[in-house]
Scaffold this motif. Structure first.
Motif, PDB file in Angstrom:
ATOM      1  N   TYR A 289       0.835  -1.201   0.000  1.00 23.64           N
ATOM      2  CA  TYR A 289       0.000   0.000   0.000  1.00 23.64           C
ATOM      3  C   TYR A 289       0.872   1.254   0.000  1.00 23.64           C
ATOM      4  CZ  TYR A 289      -3.908   3.066   1.215  1.00 23.64           C
ATOM      5  OH  TYR A 289      -4.857   4.056   1.202  1.00 23.64           O
TER       6      TYR A 289
ATOM      7  N   ARG B 206      -9.000   7.872  -6.945  1.00 23.78           N
ATOM      8  CA  ARG B 206      -8.576   7.042  -5.811  1.00 23.78           C
ATOM      9  C   ARG B 206      -7.470   7.682  -4.988  1.00 23.78           C
ATOM     10  NH1 ARG B 206     -11.690   3.120  -3.974  1.00 23.78           N
ATOM     11  NH2 ARG B 206     -12.382   1.785  -5.623  1.00 23.78           N
TER      12      ARG B 206
ATOM     13  N   GLN C  16      -8.578   9.275  -1.801  1.00 22.23           N
ATOM     14  CA  GLN C  16      -9.063   8.250  -0.879  1.00 22.23           C
ATOM     15  C   GLN C  16      -7.882   7.525  -0.243  1.00 22.23           C
ATOM     16  OE1 GLN C  16     -11.405   5.971  -3.595  1.00 22.23           O
ATOM     17  NE2 GLN C  16     -13.216   7.250  -3.346  1.00 22.23           N
ATOM     18  N   MET C  17      -6.881   7.224  -1.042  1.00 26.92           N
ATOM     19  CA  MET C  17      -5.681   6.560  -0.528  1.00 26.92           C
ATOM     20  C   MET C  17      -4.982   7.437   0.501  1.00 26.92           C
ATOM     21  SD  MET C  17      -4.258   5.047  -4.158  1.00 26.92           S
ATOM     22  CE  MET C  17      -2.571   4.986  -3.612  1.00 26.92           C
TER      23      MET C  17
ATOM     24  N   ALA D  66      -7.053   7.537   3.749  1.00 28.74           N
ATOM     25  CA  ALA D  66      -6.992   6.234   4.428  1.00 28.74           C
ATOM     26  C   ALA D  66      -5.614   6.014   5.037  1.00 28.74           C
ATOM     27  CB  ALA D  66      -7.328   5.114   3.440  1.00 28.74           C
TER      28      ALA D  66
ATOM     29  N   VAL E 248      -3.235  -2.447   7.020  1.00 35.12           N
ATOM     30  CA  VAL E 248      -3.872  -2.432   5.710  1.00 35.12           C
ATOM     31  C   VAL E 248      -4.102  -3.870   5.289  1.00 35.12           C
ATOM     32  CG1 VAL E 248      -3.500  -1.839   3.282  1.00 35.12           C
ATOM     33  CG2 VAL E 248      -2.742  -0.283   5.072  1.00 35.12           C
TER      34      VAL E 248
ATOM     35  N   ASP F  22      -7.137  -3.660   0.155  1.00 30.54           N
ATOM     36  CA  ASP F  22      -6.776  -2.234   0.063  1.00 30.54           C
ATOM     37  C   ASP F  22      -5.454  -2.049  -0.663  1.00 30.54           C
ATOM     38  OD1 ASP F  22      -9.062  -1.303   1.382  1.00 30.54           O
ATOM     39  OD2 ASP F  22      -8.113  -1.540   3.342  1.00 30.54           O
TER      40      ASP F  22
END
Length: 150
Positions: A57, A108, A111-112, A115, A126, A130
């Motif tokens: 991630y 995205r 959002q990443m 998060a 994570v 994800d």
């Protein structure tokens, strides 16, 4: 580099980011753009070598960020100093990558970012799903930059 010019809507969105002091206009730096793209390519290539979802991630997020920096440099912008640089980068990505394949990655990215910040704050882990979504988003951003000639 055969860079696709920004269309009027994209240009207007980027000008709004400049007016809001989220971005600054700077000289186009194609060498810097290429260096960031190379960093992104190396990070993307390493994603499959990692077994821990959190590492994948983080690496995908860093690759996505590198693509954003490459686009900024190619179009002659940079984020302003201070808090909110990653958010401004996300706004720039959404302004510039308005069509597939980059559009999904641009949506995205923010959002990443949120998060990732929340997970760090909560000391949470994570999951594989994800990490896979982040990897696909980073690859979409890279493909979107390539489609624009970066």
């Amino acid at each position: 580099m055969a860079l696709t010019p920004l269309d009027p809507d994209q240009e207007q969105s980027v000008r709004a980011l400049v007016a809001a002091r989220r971005l600054e206009q700077v000289p186009v730096d194609l060498r810097r753009a290429e260096l960031f793209l190379e960093k992104a390519r190396r990070r993307l290539a390493d994603l499959d070598n990692l077994s821990w979802a959190e590492s994948r991630y983080d690496l995908a997020y860093d690759a996505a960020h590198d693509v954003g920096e490459a686009l900024l440099a190619a179009y002659g912008y940079r984020t302003t100093n201070g808090p909110g640089q990653h958010e401004a980068l996300g706004r720039f990505l959404r302004a510039v990558l308005t069509t597939p394949p980059g559009q999904s990655g641009a949506r995205r990215f923010d959002q990443m970012r949120r998060a990732r910040n929340q997970l760090r704050y909560e000391a949470s882990s994570v999951g594989d799903a994800d990490a896979d979504v982040a990897s696909r988003a980073a690859r979409a951003l890279h493909d979107g930059a390539a489609a624009r000639g970066v």
